[in-house]
Design a protein around this motif. Structure first.
Motif, PDB file in Angstrom:
ATOM      1  N   SER A  98     -58.012  26.700 140.323  1.00  0.00           N
ATOM      2  CA  SER A  98     -57.604  27.872 139.570  1.00  0.00           C
ATOM      3  C   SER A  98     -58.308  27.920 138.220  1.00  0.00           C
ATOM      4  O   SER A  98     -57.864  27.301 137.256  1.00  0.00           O
ATOM      5  CB  SER A  98     -56.088  27.842 139.373  1.00  0.00           C
ATOM      6  N   ARG A  99     -59.396  28.638 138.179  1.00  0.00           N
ATOM      7  CA  ARG A  99     -60.159  28.761 136.941  1.00  0.00           C
ATOM      8  C   ARG A  99     -59.305  29.343 135.825  1.00  0.00           C
ATOM      9  O   ARG A  99     -59.371  28.899 134.679  1.00  0.00           O
ATOM     10  CB  ARG A  99     -61.392  29.624 137.172  1.00  0.00           C
ATOM     11  N   ASN A 100     -58.471  30.322 136.158  1.00  0.00           N
ATOM     12  CA  ASN A 100     -57.648  30.961 135.129  1.00  0.00           C
ATOM     13  C   ASN A 100     -56.675  29.981 134.486  1.00  0.00           C
ATOM     14  O   ASN A 100     -56.488  30.001 133.272  1.00  0.00           O
ATOM     15  CB  ASN A 100     -56.894  32.157 135.710  1.00  0.00           C
ATOM     16  N   VAL A 101     -56.054  29.133 135.287  1.00  0.00           N
ATOM     17  CA  VAL A 101     -55.117  28.154 134.736  1.00  0.00           C
ATOM     18  C   VAL A 101     -55.871  27.140 133.888  1.00  0.00           C
ATOM     19  O   VAL A 101     -55.440  26.788 132.780  1.00  0.00           O
ATOM     20  CB  VAL A 101     -54.306  27.455 135.852  1.00  0.00           C
ATOM     21  N   GLU A 124     -58.128  18.864 139.311  1.00  0.00           N
ATOM     22  CA  GLU A 124     -58.198  19.567 138.027  1.00  0.00           C
ATOM     23  C   GLU A 124     -57.630  18.713 136.906  1.00  0.00           C
ATOM     24  O   GLU A 124     -58.212  18.638 135.809  1.00  0.00           O
ATOM     25  CB  GLU A 124     -57.452  20.896 138.117  1.00  0.00           C
TER      26      GLU A 124
END
Length: 98
Positions: free
Chosen positions: A2-5, A40
């Motif tokens: 999740s790039r946004n997170v 991540e």
């Protein structure tokens, strides 16, 4: 991933003093509140700026994260992380998001 997170976490860690302090005290505990995969979390706790940029994270956020919280904080070390010796991949310093 999740790039946004990831980007939200990095932004918070570069602008919020309390967040920086909590991350310094116990990074794993701090990151538990976010919907992140183990990979991540490992990128964040290991200051894997190359991995973060390859995941599409904004390069300015990875640089700010490095400068604010990395144990090394030296920009030469940051650039070595982006381009390990002998690697033939391009530096992701201005990567466009897919």
């Amino acid at each position: 991933m999740s790039r946004n997170v990831l980007e939200r976490v990095l932004h918070q860690l570069t602008v919020d003093r309390a967040a920086k302090q909590r991350f310094r005290e116990d990074a794993a505990a701090y990151l538990q509140r976010f919907a992140l995969s183990e990979a991540e979390r490992a990128m964040l706790t290991g200051f894997d700026v190359l991995g973060l940029q390859q995941a599409g994270v904004n390069p300015m956020l990875t640089m700010g994260f490095w400068q604010e919280l990395s144990p090394e904080r030296d920009m030469r070390a940051y650039m070595r992380k982006l381009r390990p010796l002998g690697a033939h991949e391009p530096v992701h310093s201005a990567a466009l998001k897919p």
